[in-house]
Design a protein around this motif. Structure first.
Motif, PDB file in Angstrom:
ATOM      1  N   VAL A 227      12.892   6.211  10.073  1.00  0.00           N
ATOM      2  CA  VAL A 227      11.471   6.330  10.406  1.00  0.00           C
ATOM      3  C   VAL A 227      11.003   5.109  11.188  1.00  0.00           C
ATOM      4  O   VAL A 227      10.373   5.214  12.240  1.00  0.00           O
ATOM      5  CB  VAL A 227      10.631   6.499   9.128  1.00  0.00           C
ATOM      6  N   LEU A 228      11.346   3.912  10.676  1.00  0.00           N
ATOM      7  CA  LEU A 228      10.871   2.675  11.299  1.00  0.00           C
ATOM      8  C   LEU A 228      11.453   2.449  12.687  1.00  0.00           C
ATOM      9  O   LEU A 228      10.809   1.861  13.558  1.00  0.00           O
ATOM     10  CB  LEU A 228      11.215   1.478  10.408  1.00  0.00           C
ATOM     11  N   MET A 229      12.691   2.916  12.897  1.00  0.00           N
ATOM     12  CA  MET A 229      13.382   2.670  14.165  1.00  0.00           C
ATOM     13  C   MET A 229      13.313   3.862  15.111  1.00  0.00           C
ATOM     14  O   MET A 229      14.006   3.897  16.127  1.00  0.00           O
ATOM     15  CB  MET A 229      14.840   2.278  13.898  1.00  0.00           C
ATOM     16  N   HIS A 230      12.452   4.811  14.790  1.00  0.00           N
ATOM     17  CA  HIS A 230      12.216   5.962  15.662  1.00  0.00           C
ATOM     18  C   HIS A 230      11.634   5.473  16.988  1.00  0.00           C
ATOM     19  O   HIS A 230      11.072   4.367  17.084  1.00  0.00           O
ATOM     20  CB  HIS A 230      11.243   6.932  14.976  1.00  0.00           C
ATOM     21  N   ALA A 231      11.753   6.285  18.009  1.00  0.00           N
ATOM     22  CA  ALA A 231      11.246   5.912  19.336  1.00  0.00           C
ATOM     23  C   ALA A 231       9.766   5.548  19.307  1.00  0.00           C
ATOM     24  O   ALA A 231       9.280   4.763  20.134  1.00  0.00           O
ATOM     25  CB  ALA A 231      11.495   7.047  20.326  1.00  0.00           C
TER      26      ALA A 231
ATOM     27  N   THR B 297      17.994   3.129   2.280  1.00  0.00           N
ATOM     28  CA  THR B 297      17.534   2.228   3.334  1.00  0.00           C
ATOM     29  C   THR B 297      17.670   2.878   4.701  1.00  0.00           C
ATOM     30  O   THR B 297      16.785   2.762   5.566  1.00  0.00           O
ATOM     31  CB  THR B 297      18.315   0.904   3.294  1.00  0.00           C
ATOM     32  N   ALA B 298      18.775   3.582   4.899  1.00  0.00           N
ATOM     33  CA  ALA B 298      18.998   4.272   6.174  1.00  0.00           C
ATOM     34  C   ALA B 298      17.916   5.317   6.413  1.00  0.00           C
ATOM     35  O   ALA B 298      17.449   5.499   7.551  1.00  0.00           O
ATOM     36  CB  ALA B 298      20.380   4.915   6.195  1.00  0.00           C
ATOM     37  N   ALA B 299      17.516   6.009   5.348  1.00  0.00           N
ATOM     38  CA  ALA B 299      16.468   7.026   5.486  1.00  0.00           C
ATOM     39  C   ALA B 299      15.150   6.398   5.921  1.00  0.00           C
ATOM     40  O   ALA B 299      14.433   6.941   6.781  1.00  0.00           O
ATOM     41  CB  ALA B 299      16.297   7.774   4.168  1.00  0.00           C
ATOM     42  N   ALA B 300      14.826   5.232   5.335  1.00  0.00           N
ATOM     43  CA  ALA B 300      13.586   4.554   5.704  1.00  0.00           C
ATOM     44  C   ALA B 300      13.655   3.999   7.126  1.00  0.00           C
ATOM     45  O   ALA B 300      12.697   4.117   7.906  1.00  0.00           O
ATOM     46  CB  ALA B 300      13.303   3.426   4.715  1.00  0.00           C
ATOM     47  N   LEU B 301      14.811   3.434   7.474  1.00  0.00           N
ATOM     48  CA  LEU B 301      14.951   2.841   8.808  1.00  0.00           C
ATOM     49  C   LEU B 301      14.929   3.899   9.911  1.00  0.00           C
ATOM     50  O   LEU B 301      14.529   3.615  11.046  1.00  0.00           O
ATOM     51  CB  LEU B 301      16.252   2.035   8.889  1.00  0.00           C
TER      52      LEU B 301
ATOM     53  N   SER C 192      23.396   1.113   3.775  1.00  0.00           N
ATOM     54  CA  SER C 192      24.548   1.991   3.533  1.00  0.00           C
ATOM     55  C   SER C 192      24.360   3.296   4.297  1.00  0.00           C
ATOM     56  O   SER C 192      23.238   3.826   4.378  1.00  0.00           O
ATOM     57  CB  SER C 192      24.675   2.299   2.037  1.00  0.00           C
ATOM     58  N   PRO C 193      25.430   3.848   4.870  1.00  0.00           N
ATOM     59  CA  PRO C 193      25.321   5.129   5.590  1.00  0.00           C
ATOM     60  C   PRO C 193      24.750   6.228   4.688  1.00  0.00           C
ATOM     61  O   PRO C 193      25.168   6.390   3.535  1.00  0.00           O
ATOM     62  CB  PRO C 193      26.765   5.436   5.980  1.00  0.00           C
TER      63      PRO C 193
ATOM     64  N   GLU D  52       0.830  -1.208   0.000  1.00  0.00           N
ATOM     65  CA  GLU D  52       0.000   0.000   0.000  1.00  0.00           C
ATOM     66  C   GLU D  52       0.861   1.253   0.000  1.00  0.00           C
ATOM     67  O   GLU D  52       0.534   2.254  -0.660  1.00  0.00           O
ATOM     68  CB  GLU D  52      -0.931  -0.009   1.210  1.00  0.00           C
ATOM     69  N   ALA D  53       1.991   1.211   0.726  1.00  0.00           N
ATOM     70  CA  ALA D  53       2.903   2.353   0.715  1.00  0.00           C
ATOM     71  C   ALA D  53       3.460   2.592  -0.686  1.00  0.00           C
ATOM     72  O   ALA D  53       3.602   3.740  -1.128  1.00  0.00           O
ATOM     73  CB  ALA D  53       4.046   2.118   1.705  1.00  0.00           C
ATOM     74  N   GLY D  54       3.758   1.513  -1.380  1.00  0.00           N
ATOM     75  CA  GLY D  54       4.231   1.643  -2.760  1.00  0.00           C
ATOM     76  C   GLY D  54       3.175   2.229  -3.670  1.00  0.00           C
ATOM     77  O   GLY D  54       3.475   3.057  -4.537  1.00  0.00           O
ATOM     78  N   ARG D  55       1.920   1.810  -3.464  1.00  0.00           N
ATOM     79  CA  ARG D  55       0.823   2.368  -4.268  1.00  0.00           C
ATOM     80  C   ARG D  55       0.666   3.863  -4.013  1.00  0.00           C
ATOM     81  O   ARG D  55       0.526   4.659  -4.948  1.00  0.00           O
ATOM     82  CB  ARG D  55      -0.484   1.633  -3.939  1.00  0.00           C
ATOM     83  N   GLN D  56       0.717   4.250  -2.715  1.00  0.00           N
ATOM     84  CA  GLN D  56       0.570   5.656  -2.394  1.00  0.00           C
ATOM     85  C   GLN D  56       1.746   6.489  -2.898  1.00  0.00           C
ATOM     86  O   GLN D  56       1.602   7.683  -3.162  1.00  0.00           O
ATOM     87  CB  GLN D  56       0.419   5.829  -0.878  1.00  0.00           C
TER      88      GLN D  56
END
Length: 272
Positions: free
Chosen positions: A245-249, A239-243, A234-235, A191-195
């Motif tokens: 968000v996902l690994m935020h508190a 992927t780091a940018a997405a993570l 990769s720094p 769904e994220a890909g669709r949006q």
């Protein structure tokens, strides 16, 4: 084996989980003549499997049947209806196995007496022989019976043993209900890909293949998920940018922790 043609393995409930296990046992070479299936409403597919292997099928337990092992694979809410009818088949040394969530050992002891019991928590990937089943054996389960349980359950995936019955509810929250969390992850990723602008069918295909491929990579390499995550990050990359968000508190971990806790709470409520 703890069962034979004279004292068969009695499978009570041949739905999706029970049926998946039965299919796995036939593939492993278990003697079909040593198995009896008790289910009043089998599917056409299951009926075909039973007939193909010549497995005895009954709609209720015959009075002259004494089982070596009974595996109860019905929904928890059916226990009051099903268990009394199994009494003729359960001798003091019959091993009772259950794959029903929320039904404690004490329920089976109350019905059958102090028989050996294994509470088992499988998950739906057992249907493709990639499941994992956690087992809590009561002290009266013999080493030979444990070996039979391991053989039977390993036909549909991995087997792990628990030290206490309390752990069953925790397992339910992680692996028992866990496949649904992964399915929802694939659903949400698509769904994220669709949006983001992809055609819905393409986004779905990409998400499903990614989840399946990542799972297989974990399975084949045996690496810890954190190591695999770090390997593909990769720094300052995408992927780091997405993570970040996902690994935020307030990201994925606290949500997942809350979800597992909710499943555990519900499992304990069902046991009351």
């Amino acid at each position: 084996m703890s069962f034979s043609r004279e004292r068969p393995f009695l499978l009570v409930g041949a739905g999706k989980m029970g049926g998946a296990m039965l299919s796995g046992w036939m593939a492993e070479g278990i003697d079909p003549a040593a198995v009896t299936v008790c289910d009043p409403n089998v599917s056409e597919e299951m009926d075909a499997l039973l007939k193909r292997h010549g497995i005895r099928h009954v709609t209720s337990v015959p009075d002259d049947l004494t089982a070596g092992i009974v595996l109860i694979a019905v929904k928890p809410q059916m226990m009051d209806q099903v268990l009394p009818g199994l009494k003729p088949a359960v001798a003091p040394d019959t091993l009772v196995m259950s794959v029903a969530a929320g039904t404690p050992v004490s329920r089976f002891v109350r019905e059958f007496g102090e028989v050996p019991v294994c509470r088992c928590m499988p998950n739906t990937p057992a249907m493709v022989k990639r499941g994992i089943t956690a087992v809590y054996p009561t002290p009266s389960v013999s080493e030979d019976q444990k070996a039979d349980v391991a053989r039977l359950l390993s036909a549909v995936g991995k087997v792990v043993w628990l030290d206490s019955e309390d752990q069953i509810d925790l397992v339910t929250g992680v692996s028992g209900s866990g496949p649904a969390y992964v399915f929802y992850l694939a659903e949400a990723l698509g769904e994220a890909g669709r949006q983001a602008g992809l055609p819905a069918d393409l986004a779905h295909e990409l998400a499903v293949a990614t989840v399946c491929g990542a799972g297989e990579l974990m399975h084949q390499t045996g690496e810890h998920p954190a190591v695999l995550r770090q390997n593909v990050t990769s720094p300052n990359g995408t992927t780091a940018a997405a993570l970040e968000v996902l690994m935020h508190a307030e990201g994925l971990q606290p949500v997942m922790t809350e979800a597992v806790a909710a499943a555990v709470k519900r499992a304990r409520e069902l046991a009351k």
